[in-house]
Design a protein around this motif. Structure first.
Motif, mmCIF file in Angstrom:
data_model
loop_
_atom_site.group_PDB
_atom_site.id
_atom_site.type_symbol
_atom_site.label_atom_id
_atom_site.label_comp_id
_atom_site.label_asym_id
_atom_site.label_seq_id
_atom_site.Cartn_x
_atom_site.Cartn_y
_atom_site.Cartn_z
ATOM 1 N N SER A 337 63.691 9.249 47.908
ATOM 2 C CA SER A 337 65.096 9.617 47.690
ATOM 3 C C SER A 337 66.045 8.528 48.156
ATOM 4 C CB SER A 337 65.420 10.917 48.436
ATOM 5 O OG SER A 337 65.258 10.721 49.832
ATOM 6 N N HIS A 338 65.498 7.415 48.665
ATOM 7 C CA HIS A 338 66.317 6.273 49.100
ATOM 8 C C HIS A 338 67.368 6.684 50.142
ATOM 9 C CE1 HIS A 338 64.770 3.301 46.135
ATOM 10 N NE2 HIS A 338 64.512 4.407 45.442
ATOM 11 N N GLY A 339 66.915 7.446 51.113
ATOM 12 C CA GLY A 339 67.784 7.799 52.237
ATOM 13 C C GLY A 339 68.668 9.010 52.030
ATOM 14 N N LEU A 340 68.662 9.588 50.853
ATOM 15 C CA LEU A 340 69.473 10.783 50.602
ATOM 16 C C LEU A 340 68.739 12.040 51.076
ATOM 17 C CD1 LEU A 340 70.800 9.902 47.052
ATOM 18 C CD2 LEU A 340 72.086 9.876 49.181
ATOM 19 N N GLU A 341 69.519 12.997 51.576
ATOM 20 C CA GLU A 341 68.917 14.208 52.140
ATOM 21 C C GLU A 341 68.460 15.181 51.071
ATOM 22 O OE1 GLU A 341 71.765 12.931 53.049
ATOM 23 O OE2 GLU A 341 71.467 12.328 55.139
ATOM 24 N N VAL A 342 69.002 15.052 49.855
ATOM 25 C CA VAL A 342 68.723 16.058 48.837
ATOM 26 C C VAL A 342 68.757 15.414 47.456
ATOM 27 C CG1 VAL A 342 71.152 16.714 48.606
ATOM 28 C CG2 VAL A 342 69.377 18.388 48.064
ATOM 29 N N PHE A 343 67.945 15.941 46.556
ATOM 30 C CA PHE A 343 67.990 15.544 45.153
ATOM 31 C C PHE A 343 69.035 16.415 44.455
ATOM 32 C CE2 PHE A 343 64.080 13.661 46.382
ATOM 33 C CZ PHE A 343 63.764 12.689 45.452
ATOM 34 N N GLY A 344 69.794 15.802 43.536
ATOM 35 C CA GLY A 344 70.832 16.519 42.829
ATOM 36 C C GLY A 344 72.198 16.018 43.252
ATOM 37 N N PHE A 345 73.232 16.749 42.814
ATOM 38 C CA PHE A 345 74.611 16.372 43.110
ATOM 39 C C PHE A 345 74.967 16.929 44.493
ATOM 40 C CE2 PHE A 345 79.228 16.572 42.907
ATOM 41 C CZ PHE A 345 79.547 15.387 42.257
ATOM 42 N N GLY A 346 74.757 16.089 45.514
ATOM 43 C CA GLY A 346 74.960 16.536 46.882
ATOM 44 C C GLY A 346 76.313 16.139 47.451
ATOM 45 N N PRO A 347 76.527 16.379 48.761
ATOM 46 C CA PRO A 347 77.825 16.086 49.399
ATOM 47 C C PRO A 347 78.229 14.622 49.337
ATOM 48 C CG PRO A 347 76.509 17.543 50.788
ATOM 49 C CD PRO A 347 75.612 17.074 49.684
ATOM 50 N N LYS A 348 77.243 13.703 49.357
ATOM 51 C CA LYS A 348 77.601 12.278 49.325
ATOM 52 C C LYS A 348 78.198 11.888 47.989
ATOM 53 C CE LYS A 348 74.591 10.477 52.943
ATOM 54 N NZ LYS A 348 73.542 9.510 53.299
ATOM 55 N N ILE A 398 68.342 6.922 41.038
ATOM 56 C CA ILE A 398 69.291 6.707 42.131
ATOM 57 C C ILE A 398 70.610 6.217 41.556
ATOM 58 C CG2 ILE A 398 69.684 5.608 44.360
ATOM 59 C CD1 ILE A 398 67.229 7.403 44.258
ATOM 60 N N ILE A 399 71.707 6.862 41.918
ATOM 61 C CA ILE A 399 73.044 6.438 41.499
ATOM 62 C C ILE A 399 73.726 5.818 42.707
ATOM 63 C CG2 ILE A 399 75.283 7.194 40.612
ATOM 64 C CD1 ILE A 399 73.837 9.473 39.207
ATOM 65 N N ASN A 400 74.069 4.537 42.590
ATOM 66 C CA ASN A 400 74.746 3.815 43.668
ATOM 67 C C ASN A 400 76.230 3.710 43.364
ATOM 68 O OD1 ASN A 400 72.344 3.219 45.171
ATOM 69 N ND2 ASN A 400 71.841 1.716 43.578
ATOM 70 N N ALA A 401 77.014 3.654 44.414
ATOM 71 C CA ALA A 401 78.467 3.546 44.243
ATOM 72 C C ALA A 401 78.990 2.452 45.145
ATOM 73 C CB ALA A 401 79.148 4.870 44.557
ATOM 74 N N ASN A 402 80.059 1.794 44.657
ATOM 75 C CA ASN A 402 80.729 0.777 45.430
ATOM 76 C C ASN A 402 81.671 1.478 46.413
ATOM 77 O OD1 ASN A 402 82.267 -1.307 46.415
ATOM 78 N ND2 ASN A 402 82.408 -2.383 44.454
ATOM 79 N N LYS A 418 75.975 1.835 47.912
ATOM 80 C CA LYS A 418 75.133 2.794 48.612
ATOM 81 C C LYS A 418 74.737 3.904 47.662
ATOM 82 C CE LYS A 418 76.975 2.074 53.265
ATOM 83 N NZ LYS A 418 77.610 2.735 54.452
ATOM 84 N N ALA A 419 73.562 4.468 47.921
ATOM 85 C CA ALA A 419 73.081 5.573 47.100
ATOM 86 C C ALA A 419 73.915 6.814 47.394
ATOM 87 C CB ALA A 419 71.613 5.839 47.394
ATOM 88 N N ILE A 420 74.425 7.455 46.349
ATOM 89 C CA ILE A 420 75.252 8.648 46.529
ATOM 90 C C ILE A 420 74.638 9.876 45.857
ATOM 91 C CG2 ILE A 420 77.382 7.342 46.761
ATOM 92 C CD1 ILE A 420 77.968 8.142 43.815
ATOM 93 N N ALA A 421 73.701 9.668 44.957
ATOM 94 C CA ALA A 421 73.060 10.797 44.283
ATOM 95 C C ALA A 421 71.672 10.384 43.836
ATOM 96 C CB ALA A 421 73.885 11.278 43.099
ATOM 97 N N CYS A 422 70.795 11.368 43.762
ATOM 98 C CA CYS A 422 69.407 11.097 43.399
ATOM 99 C C CYS A 422 68.897 12.253 42.543
ATOM 100 C CB CYS A 422 68.566 10.950 44.678
ATOM 101 S SG CYS A 422 66.814 10.697 44.368
ATOM 102 N N TYR A 423 68.212 11.945 41.458
ATOM 103 C CA TYR A 423 67.678 12.972 40.558
ATOM 104 C C TYR A 423 66.174 12.747 40.364
ATOM 105 C CZ TYR A 423 72.441 14.371 39.436
ATOM 106 O OH TYR A 423 73.729 14.828 39.517
ATOM 107 N N PHE A 424 65.472 13.861 40.248
ATOM 108 C CA PHE A 424 64.030 13.819 40.011
ATOM 109 C C PHE A 424 63.804 13.837 38.496
ATOM 110 C CE2 PHE A 424 60.048 16.190 39.247
ATOM 111 C CZ PHE A 424 59.155 15.365 39.912
ATOM 112 N N VAL A 425 63.244 12.746 37.980
ATOM 113 C CA VAL A 425 63.023 12.607 36.536
ATOM 114 C C VAL A 425 61.521 12.602 36.282
ATOM 115 C CG1 VAL A 425 63.467 11.211 34.497
ATOM 116 C CG2 VAL A 425 65.128 11.238 36.367
#
Length: 747
Positions: A337-348, A398-402, A418-425
């Protein structure tokens, strides 16, 4: 009962009663009875007084038991515990509760049953046996996406006493998840919702935060889950307003029986990169999903904690036991998950400014393709991501944002993505996210329907129970009323006595008498001053007579009256000139009777106080007047009348009054003829306490030189009188002034 507790959470607050209980000093707790009265005092008149008292007892026990088990500072506080409660604190919390509740006369029931203690582990079939802070038969495989093989060492922990608001008067359908009474009646649930012991052990292990955050379980409603093909799914949904800002922390452990040796443990660590896939889904509320893969045969536990985003503090939410009898031999780990706590559209992702994702779920099923692109539409403020999967398998998108701020040039140079969202494909054709969503939505509707039914049944049950309690109370009251022979007495009060009973001290006095007889006294006051006392008891009639005497004694001491005493003008002047200190002494002696004596400008005295005080003051004043002596005398001297009426004559009289401690009054004038001459005569009255000084004053009047143009100083030599002090008395021109208004002769 929509809240978490059986009381009205909008009206009842325990903040002040908690602080009140913690401030109980050694003086307040000198005895168990005094302690109960102190704890009760703050909400004594409240309709929920028993509830507040029960809460205060709980807080006091927790606070004092904790200090007796604490360090030096706590020990110092415990040493100040009064002797009356020292023995009490040596007992268990249960025994302390019983003794304090008995003293407070609060009705209670002792309920025996099973309790899932703080270290209960999901799936345990015995309660209150797993003592200690940590189990010693587990190996941690994964914690928040990090692979571990930490063998846990058993830890006994430390017992502390704290008050947890959540578990005080908790709603019955929540309380039953942790405490199971042997008598089903004490479950306080409708008969259709009552549990059996096996059902109690099968309940999901839901902790405080699960209910506080308004979670509902969408997966199977049990604490023991069985894996299918080595996989298991757990889903929760929340209707809390802050659910979109929640984050989970998880821990996956394996029972030590599932690991044969240390080599196998190392192999697990190398292969078990990620066995849990935490996901979030947004659709009419937030749904949190945890997919678990079990690589080996054995018992696993998934423990979930929850807290707010960016907060390091997480609280226990729930725990599940997963039994794997047939693991998937071709199992594989989930993608990172590249450091993200959750897969999907999370708080970050929300923190980065993204809103309204086109995909609600964290899982995306696709077919293999060979390209990927990101499209930005500045005008529509939209970002579109096309991910192309090169071959079959499971991937993390992984979706990264500036995250830099400033000008576009600065953003290009200094931007840190930084990674802000992660999806399981996945390309697995067996996985159909849409079908899973449909099943989950169906389950969510079923949960809502079930919750609504349970709430309706609970409300109906609570209403029926309340009605039964009220009916029984009415029956009991009627039975008691038929047995009670009330005794009644009536007092006719004057206005002063009425004011005394209606004052704050009077109300406290009546409340204390009522408490002494356990509330069996009824007082009633009418406008005409008729005061009735009714004793609702079959006890001896002498009790009400004792109460009547207490009330009369109270009225005798606290009812204030006023009496006017008319005085002779000579007596009034004498008291004003010579008995001021005597009046003060009488006033001081009447302090306990609220007595005061006022000397008025007119020839009268005002006396205020209780009946007893006025009587004592009147007797004291009577004694003063009985000591007074008055003599009448005629002075035969030409020009005497005019002289004594002049200023010089009045000064002469005042000097004689002060020197001889008397009061002189000119009563009249006459001419006396003896046949040859005509002599002028005046009649005077002299009032005093010392007869010798009165005679001395008469002599001074006789020897006054009426031809003097001003008062002279006369020296009265020592005489042989028995009552004379022997000191010379000097008559001089003393221009002392006296107050003409009311003299208040008391402090």
């Amino acid at each position: 009962m929509s809240g978490l507790h059986s009381y009205d959470e909008d009206k009842v607050s325990f903040h002040y009663i908690d602080e009140h209980a913690k401030k109980a000093s050694a003086e307040h707790a000198d005895s168990i009875l005094k302690l109960v009265e102190y704890l009760r005092d703050l909400y004594k008149q409240d309709p929920d007084s028993d509830l507040y008292l029960a809460r205060a007892i709980l807080v006091w026990i927790s606070d004092n038991k904790a200090t007796r088990k604490g360090g030096d500072e706590a020990k110092g506080k415990a040493d100040n515990t009064p002797r009356g409660c020292m023995a009490l604190l040596q007992k268990s919390e249960f025994e302390i509760f019983r003794e304090l509740f008995d003293t407070a006369r609060i009705k209670y029931e002792v309920v025996e049953g099973l309790v899932k203690n703080i270290r209960y582990r999901a799936g345990d079939r015995q309660c209150a046996t797993n003592r200690g802070q940590r189990h010693g038969d587990e190996t941690t495989l994964e914690k928040d996406g990090t692979a571990l093989t930490n063998h846990q060492t058993g830890n006994a922990g430390q017992i502390t006493s704290i008050v947890n608001d959540f578990w005080f008067c908790t709603r019955p359908d929540i309380f039953i998840t942790r405490c199971f009474p042997n008598d089903p009646t004490f479950q306080l649930l409708p008969q259709s919702s009552q549990l059996k012991p096996k059902e109690f052990f099968d309940l999901p292990d839901l902790r405080q935060e699960f209910f506080t955050r308004k979670f509902a379980l969408l997966s199977k409603k049990t604490c023991c889950l069985a894996s299918e093909n080595g996989e298991c799914n757990i889903a929760l949904t929340s209707k809390d307003d802050s659910s979109n800002n929640l984050e989970f922390s998880y821990e996956l452990v394996l029972h030590e029986s599932g690991i044969q040796n240390r080599e196998e443990a190392n192999m697990i660590k190398n292969k078990s990169k990620r066995l849990v896939l935490p996901q979030v889904k947004h659709d009419h509320g937030d749904t949190f999903i945890f997919d678990v893969r079990c690589p080996y045969k054995g018992d696993y536990w998934l423990r979930l904690k929850v807290g707010f985003h960016n907060s390091e503090e997480k609280f226990k939410c729930c725990e599940f036991k997963i039994s794997c009898s047939e693991p998937n031999k071709e199992w594989k780990v989930f993608p990172p998950s590249h450091g993200l706590e959750v897969f999907g559209f999370g708080p970050k992702a929300a923190d980065a400014g993204l809103i309204e994702p086109s995909v609600d779920t964290a899982k995306i099923a696709v077919k293999p393709r060979s390209c990927t692109e990101t499209i930005k539409d500045i005008e529509k403020r939209k970002v579109k991501v096309n991910a192309c999967i090169p071959q079959k398998g499971e991937y993390s998108l992984i979706i990264n944002a500036n995250t830099a701020n400033g000008s576009p040039q600065q953003e290009q140079k200094k931007a840190s993505k930084k990674a802000i969202a992660c999806y399981f494909v996945t390309t697995d054709s067996d996985i159909d996210p849409e079908d899973e969503n449909r099943k989950r939505t169906k389950r969510m509707k079923a949960v809502k329907k079930e919750n609504k039914r349970e709430m309706k049944e609970n409300f109906k049950h609570n209403l029926e129970t309340s009605l039964e309690i009220i009916k029984q109370e009415l029956v009991d009251l009627k039975q008691k009323a038929s047995l009670i022979k009330p005794y009644k007495r009536v007092l006719h009060l004057d206005s002063s006595e009425k004011r005394a009973l209606l004052s704050e001290s009077g109300k406290r006095f009546l409340d204390n008498r009522r408490s002494d007889l356990e509330g069996k006294l009824v007082f009633a006051m009418r406008e005409n001053g008729q005061f009735s006392i009714t004793y609702l008891s079959t006890a001896n009639e002498n009790v009400i007579d004792i109460v009547l005497k207490c009330i009369r004694d109270f009225l005798a001491q606290n009812s204030l009256y006023m009496e006017t005493l008319l005085l002779d003008r000579n007596v009034h002047r004498y008291i004003k000139l010579h008995q001021e200190e005597a009046l003060k002494a009488i006033s001081h002696s009447l302090n306990e009777e609220h007595g005061h004596i006022y000397l008025c400008q007119e020839p009268l005295l005002l006396v205020t106080g209780s009946r007893k005080g006025i009587h004592e003051a009147t007797e004291g004043l009577h004694d003063l007047r009985m000591d007074l002596i008055q003599k009448h005398h005629a002075i035969y001297k030409d020009g005497a009348y005019e002289f004594f009426l002049s200023k010089e004559g009045q000064d002469r009289i005042e000097h004689i009054e002060r020197a001889c401690e008397c009061v002189i009054t000119i009563e009249g004038f006459e001419d006396k003829q003896d046949g040859t001459t005509e002599t002028e005569a005046i009649a005077v009255a002299i009032l005093g306490e010392n007869e010798y000084l009165i005679d001395l004053a008469i002599g001074e009047l006789e020897t006054s030189d009426i031809r003097c143009s001003q008062a002279e100083y006369l020296q009265i030599n020592e005489s042989d009188g028995d009552e004379c002090s022997g000191d010379d008395i000097l008559l001089g021109d003393d221009n002392s002034e006296f107050e003409s208004d009311i003299f208040q002769l008391f402090d």
